[in-house]
Design a protein around this motif. Structure first.
Motif, PDB file in Angstrom:
ATOM      1  N   GLU A  99       0.829  -1.212   0.000  1.00 15.89           N
ATOM      2  CA  GLU A  99       0.000   0.000   0.000  1.00 15.89           C
ATOM      3  C   GLU A  99       0.861   1.260   0.000  1.00 15.89           C
ATOM      4  O   GLU A  99       0.560   2.228  -0.699  1.00 15.89           O
ATOM      5  CB  GLU A  99      -0.933  -0.012   1.216  1.00 15.89           C
ATOM      6  N   MET A 100       1.937   1.237   0.794  1.00 16.84           N
ATOM      7  CA  MET A 100       2.841   2.390   0.811  1.00 16.84           C
ATOM      8  C   MET A 100       3.486   2.591  -0.555  1.00 16.84           C
ATOM      9  O   MET A 100       3.622   3.730  -1.042  1.00 16.84           O
ATOM     10  CB  MET A 100       3.928   2.201   1.873  1.00 16.84           C
ATOM     11  N   GLY A 101       3.887   1.499  -1.194  1.00 15.81           N
ATOM     12  CA  GLY A 101       4.508   1.592  -2.516  1.00 15.81           C
ATOM     13  C   GLY A 101       3.592   2.240  -3.526  1.00 15.81           C
ATOM     14  O   GLY A 101       4.027   3.043  -4.357  1.00 15.81           O
ATOM     15  N   ALA A 102       2.296   1.920  -3.459  1.00 19.96           N
ATOM     16  CA  ALA A 102       1.329   2.506  -4.386  1.00 19.96           C
ATOM     17  C   ALA A 102       1.215   4.014  -4.183  1.00 19.96           C
ATOM     18  O   ALA A 102       1.171   4.790  -5.148  1.00 19.96           O
ATOM     19  CB  ALA A 102      -0.035   1.836  -4.194  1.00 19.96           C
ATOM     20  N   GLU A 103       1.177   4.442  -2.931  1.00 17.80           N
ATOM     21  CA  GLU A 103       1.084   5.875  -2.628  1.00 17.80           C
ATOM     22  C   GLU A 103       2.327   6.623  -3.106  1.00 17.80           C
ATOM     23  O   GLU A 103       2.231   7.690  -3.722  1.00 17.80           O
ATOM     24  CB  GLU A 103       0.898   6.074  -1.125  1.00 17.80           C
ATOM     25  N   LEU A 104       3.489   6.065  -2.821  1.00 11.87           N
ATOM     26  CA  LEU A 104       4.738   6.719  -3.219  1.00 11.87           C
ATOM     27  C   LEU A 104       4.901   6.748  -4.731  1.00 11.87           C
ATOM     28  O   LEU A 104       5.402   7.733  -5.296  1.00 11.87           O
ATOM     29  CB  LEU A 104       5.932   5.998  -2.582  1.00 11.87           C
ATOM     30  N   LEU A 105       4.483   5.668  -5.399  1.00 12.42           N
ATOM     31  CA  LEU A 105       4.602   5.617  -6.855  1.00 12.42           C
ATOM     32  C   LEU A 105       3.794   6.723  -7.515  1.00 12.42           C
ATOM     33  O   LEU A 105       4.281   7.402  -8.432  1.00 12.42           O
ATOM     34  CB  LEU A 105       4.148   4.247  -7.363  1.00 12.42           C
ATOM     35  N   ALA A 106       2.559   6.922  -7.067  1.00  9.12           N
ATOM     36  CA  ALA A 106       1.717   7.972  -7.644  1.00  9.12           C
ATOM     37  C   ALA A 106       2.366   9.344  -7.482  1.00  9.12           C
ATOM     38  O   ALA A 106       2.370  10.170  -8.413  1.00  9.12           O
ATOM     39  CB  ALA A 106       0.336   7.947  -6.990  1.00  9.12           C
ATOM     40  N   LYS A 107       2.945   9.591  -6.299  1.00  9.13           N
ATOM     41  CA  LYS A 107       3.635  10.865  -6.070  1.00  9.13           C
ATOM     42  C   LYS A 107       4.867  11.000  -6.963  1.00  9.13           C
ATOM     43  O   LYS A 107       5.128  12.068  -7.532  1.00  9.13           O
ATOM     44  CB  LYS A 107       4.054  10.973  -4.600  1.00  9.13           C
ATOM     45  N   ALA A 108       5.620   9.919  -7.074  1.00  9.60           N
ATOM     46  CA  ALA A 108       6.855   9.961  -7.861  1.00  9.60           C
ATOM     47  C   ALA A 108       6.568  10.241  -9.335  1.00  9.60           C
ATOM     48  O   ALA A 108       7.271  11.034  -9.977  1.00  9.60           O
ATOM     49  CB  ALA A 108       7.610   8.651  -7.706  1.00  9.60           C
ATOM     50  N   ILE A 109       5.538   9.593  -9.883  1.00 11.83           N
ATOM     51  CA  ILE A 109       5.185   9.798 -11.292  1.00 11.83           C
ATOM     52  C   ILE A 109       4.846  11.263 -11.556  1.00 11.83           C
ATOM     53  O   ILE A 109       5.293  11.873 -12.536  1.00 11.83           O
ATOM     54  CB  ILE A 109       3.997   8.897 -11.687  1.00 11.83           C
ATOM     55  N   ASN A 110       4.083  11.867 -10.660  1.00 14.86           N
ATOM     56  CA  ASN A 110       3.707  13.276 -10.832  1.00 14.86           C
ATOM     57  C   ASN A 110       4.922  14.189 -10.734  1.00 14.86           C
ATOM     58  O   ASN A 110       5.048  15.172 -11.478  1.00 14.86           O
ATOM     59  CB  ASN A 110       2.667  13.667  -9.797  1.00 14.86           C
ATOM     60  N   ARG A 111       5.825  13.885  -9.801  1.00 15.22           N
ATOM     61  CA  ARG A 111       7.038  14.705  -9.668  1.00 15.22           C
ATOM     62  C   ARG A 111       7.934  14.568 -10.892  1.00 15.22           C
ATOM     63  O   ARG A 111       8.540  15.551 -11.351  1.00 15.22           O
ATOM     64  CB  ARG A 111       7.806  14.304  -8.406  1.00 15.22           C
ATOM     65  N   ILE A 112       8.049  13.357 -11.409  1.00 17.84           N
ATOM     66  CA  ILE A 112       8.881  13.142 -12.596  1.00 17.84           C
ATOM     67  C   ILE A 112       8.312  13.915 -13.780  1.00 17.84           C
ATOM     68  O   ILE A 112       9.038  14.587 -14.524  1.00 17.84           O
ATOM     69  CB  ILE A 112       8.970  11.628 -12.917  1.00 17.84           C
ATOM     70  N   GLU A 113       6.990  13.853 -13.966  1.00 18.95           N
ATOM     71  CA  GLU A 113       6.355  14.546 -15.088  1.00 18.95           C
ATOM     72  C   GLU A 113       6.514  16.059 -14.989  1.00 18.95           C
ATOM     73  O   GLU A 113       6.710  16.748 -16.000  1.00 18.95           O
ATOM     74  CB  GLU A 113       4.872  14.183 -15.156  1.00 18.95           C
ATOM     75  N   SER A 114       6.478  16.585 -13.763  1.00 20.92           N
ATOM     76  CA  SER A 114       6.600  18.037 -13.576  1.00 20.92           C
ATOM     77  C   SER A 114       8.055  18.504 -13.480  1.00 20.92           C
ATOM     78  O   SER A 114       8.313  19.699 -13.339  1.00 20.92           O
ATOM     79  CB  SER A 114       5.853  18.455 -12.309  1.00 20.92           C
ATOM     80  N   GLY A 115       8.988  17.572 -13.541  1.00 20.77           N
ATOM     81  CA  GLY A 115      10.408  17.928 -13.456  1.00 20.77           C
ATOM     82  C   GLY A 115      10.884  18.255 -12.060  1.00 20.77           C
ATOM     83  O   GLY A 115      11.945  18.864 -11.889  1.00 20.77           O
ATOM     84  N   LYS A 116      10.125  17.840 -11.031  1.00 22.96           N
ATOM     85  CA  LYS A 116      10.470  18.172  -9.643  1.00 22.96           C
ATOM     86  C   LYS A 116      10.984  16.975  -8.841  1.00 22.96           C
ATOM     87  O   LYS A 116      11.088  17.038  -7.617  1.00 22.96           O
ATOM     88  CB  LYS A 116       9.238  18.762  -8.934  1.00 22.96           C
ATOM     89  N   ALA A 117      11.297  15.894  -9.517  1.00 21.79           N
ATOM     90  CA  ALA A 117      11.780  14.705  -8.821  1.00 21.79           C
ATOM     91  C   ALA A 117      13.274  14.826  -8.524  1.00 21.79           C
ATOM     92  O   ALA A 117      14.085  14.962  -9.445  1.00 21.79           O
ATOM     93  CB  ALA A 117      11.518  13.459  -9.650  1.00 21.79           C
ATOM     94  N   GLU A 118      13.612  14.799  -7.234  1.00 18.99           N
ATOM     95  CA  GLU A 118      15.024  14.827  -6.842  1.00 18.99           C
ATOM     96  C   GLU A 118      15.581  13.411  -6.866  1.00 18.99           C
ATOM     97  O   GLU A 118      14.918  12.461  -6.456  1.00 18.99           O
ATOM     98  CB  GLU A 118      15.168  15.415  -5.438  1.00 18.99           C
ATOM     99  N   ARG A 119      16.798  13.275  -7.331  1.00 23.57           N
ATOM    100  CA  ARG A 119      17.449  11.963  -7.396  1.00 23.57           C
ATOM    101  C   ARG A 119      18.647  11.959  -6.471  1.00 23.57           C
ATOM    102  O   ARG A 119      19.566  12.769  -6.624  1.00 23.57           O
ATOM    103  CB  ARG A 119      17.842  11.642  -8.833  1.00 23.57           C
ATOM    104  N   VAL A 120      18.642  11.030  -5.517  1.00 24.03           N
ATOM    105  CA  VAL A 120      19.712  10.934  -4.520  1.00 24.03           C
ATOM    106  C   VAL A 120      20.492   9.643  -4.757  1.00 24.03           C
ATOM    107  O   VAL A 120      19.921   8.545  -4.694  1.00 24.03           O
ATOM    108  CB  VAL A 120      19.131  10.932  -3.089  1.00 24.03           C
ATOM    109  N   PRO A 121      21.804   9.734  -5.015  1.00 21.94           N
ATOM    110  CA  PRO A 121      22.600   8.519  -5.217  1.00 21.94           C
ATOM    111  C   PRO A 121      22.638   7.657  -3.955  1.00 21.94           C
ATOM    112  O   PRO A 121      22.606   8.173  -2.836  1.00 21.94           O
ATOM    113  CB  PRO A 121      23.997   9.060  -5.552  1.00 21.94           C
TER     114      PRO A 121
END
Length: 319
Positions: free
Chosen positions: A170-192
Motif C-alpha cells: 500500500e505504501m509503494g502505491a502511494e509513493l509511486l503515484a507521487k513519484a510519477i507526478n514529480r517526474i512529469e513536472s520535473g520536480k523529482a530529486e534523485r539521490v545517489p
C-alpha cells in the motif's frame, strides 16, 4: 504520461491500481507467463494479469523480456516511462534507455539495504525494527539506481513477512503515484545510493528455510515469522517435514503455567507440553514455544491441538 507497467505478484497490484486511478495512460501491462500451480498443476495467471484484465488493460506475457523481438515491441509502444514492481525479470540496458523518463522501480526496502530478490523476508528474518519502500531510477546494476522517494514503516515483534508485505504494498502505491507526478513536472530529486552501506537479500533456499535449533531463540523466532506465510520454516519430525508457522518466547508473561526446564537438554529436544499453547523446544540458548504448525500432508493447525493426536511428547527430537 504513457506508461508501460511491469509487475507480477500481489505486491504489484496496488501500484497498478494507483496508476490506473491517477489519470495516466497505461498502454500495456507486462507480466510473467501463466504458470502451473497447486496439486493439479493448472495454469494460473499471475495476480497482476488478473487485475489488469479486470481494469480492461492490455496484457503482454513474454517468456523473456530481453529478446530482440521484445525490445522492438517496447520501442514501438513508445512509452514515456516504464514502471517496474516485482516483475521477476531483469531489464537490459537497451530497455532502460527506451522511455524518455527512463525506468523506475518500486523496491520493498530502505535502499541501499536489502537489494535483491527477497527484501521483505530478510528484513523480518534479521529482526529489523523498521523497513520501507524506495522508488528508484533504474540503472544496469541490481537495485543500485538513484533514489527518488522513500517511505518507512515500523516492524513489530508480532509482524510476519505477510503483514509487512501488505503494509509495504500500500505504501509503494502511494509513493509511486507521487513519484510519477514529480517526474512529469520535473520536480523529482534523485539521490545517489551509498554503496558502502549496501546489503543483499538473496533468494530463499531450502537450506535457509530449515530451522537450526542450535541457533538462539530470537534467531529462530525471527526466521519463523520471516518465512510466514511463504515459504515456511521447517524441521523434521521423524520421517516427515514439520512446518513451523508460529512461536513464542518461553517467558512467564507469555506462557501460562510452569515453564519447562531447558538446562542440560540438547537443541531440538521437546522439553514438554504447554497447555493451551503447544510445546517447548530447546534452542541454542534456551527454549522456544511452538504455537502453530503443519505436518507434511496435513492442514495448518494450532500446536495445542496437534499434541493431542501426535507423538510429540517430552524427549522427542526435532531435526
Amino acid at each position: 504520461m504513457r506508461i508501460v507497467f511491469m509487475g507480477t505478484p500481489d505486491f504489484a497490484v496496488p501500484c497498478l491500481k494507483a496508476l490506473k486511478d491517477s489519470g495516466h495512460e497505461i498502454i500495456t501491462v507486462v507480466t510473467q507467463p501463466d504458470r502451473p500451480k497447486g496439486r493439479g498443476h493448472r495454469l494460473t495467471p499471475p495476480p497482476v494479469k488478473k487485475a489488469a484484465l479486470e481494469a480492461g488493460l492490455r496484457v503482454w506475457q513474454p517468456e523473456k523480456i530481453k529478446t530482440p523481438e521484445c525490445v522492438a515491441e517496447l520501442r514501438q509502444l513508445s512509452p514515456d516511462i516504464i514502471v517496474v514492481v516485482a516483475f521477476g525479470q531483469l531489464l537490459s540496458k537497451e530497455i532502460l534507455e527506451i522511455p524518455r523518463y527512463g525506468c523506475i522501480n518500486v523496491h520493498a526496502s530502505l535502499l541501499p539495504k536489502y537489494r535483491g530478490a527477497a527484501p521483505i523476508h530478510w528484513a523480518v528474518i534479521n529482526g529489523e525494527s523498521e523497513t520501507g519502500v524506495t522508488i528508484m531510477q533504474m540503472d544496469v546494476g541490481l537495485d543500485t539506481g538513484d533514489m527518488i522517494l522513500m517511505g518507512r514503516v515500523p516492524v513489530a515483534p508480532e509482524d510476519t513477512t505477510g503483514t509487512v508485505h501488505d503494509k509495504l504494498a500500500e505504501m509503494g502505491a502511494e509513493l509511486l503515484a507521487k513519484a510519477i507526478n514529480r517526474i512529469e513536472s520535473g520536480k523529482a530529486e534523485r539521490v545517489p545510493q551509498d554503496n558502502t552501506s549496501s546489503s543483499y537479500a538473496p533468494l530463499l533456499t531450502k537450506e535457509i528455510e530449515k530451522i537450526d535449533w542450535t541457533r538462539s531463540s530470537v534467531e529462530i523466532f525471527n526466521l519463523v515469522r520471516g518465512l510466514n506465510p511463504w515459504p515456511g520454516a521447517y524441521t523434521q519430525l521423524g520421517d516427515k517435514i514439520l512446518k513451523i508457522w508460529g512461536t513464542q518466547a518461553c517467558t512467564i508473561d507469555r506462557i501460562p503455567g510452569p515453564i519447562p526446564e531447558f538446562s542440560g537438554h540438547q537443541p531440538g529436544e521437546v522439553l514438554g507440553i504447554i497447555p493451551e499453547v503447544g510445546f517447548a523446544v530447546a534452542t541454542g540458548n534456551g527454549c522456544l514455544a511452538v504455537t502453530d504448525l503443519q505436518l507434511q500432508g496435513n492442514r495448518r493447525m494450532k500446536a495445542a491441538d496437534f499434541v493431542h493426536g501426535h507423538n510429540i511428547t517430552k524427549g522427542v527430537f526435532l531435526d
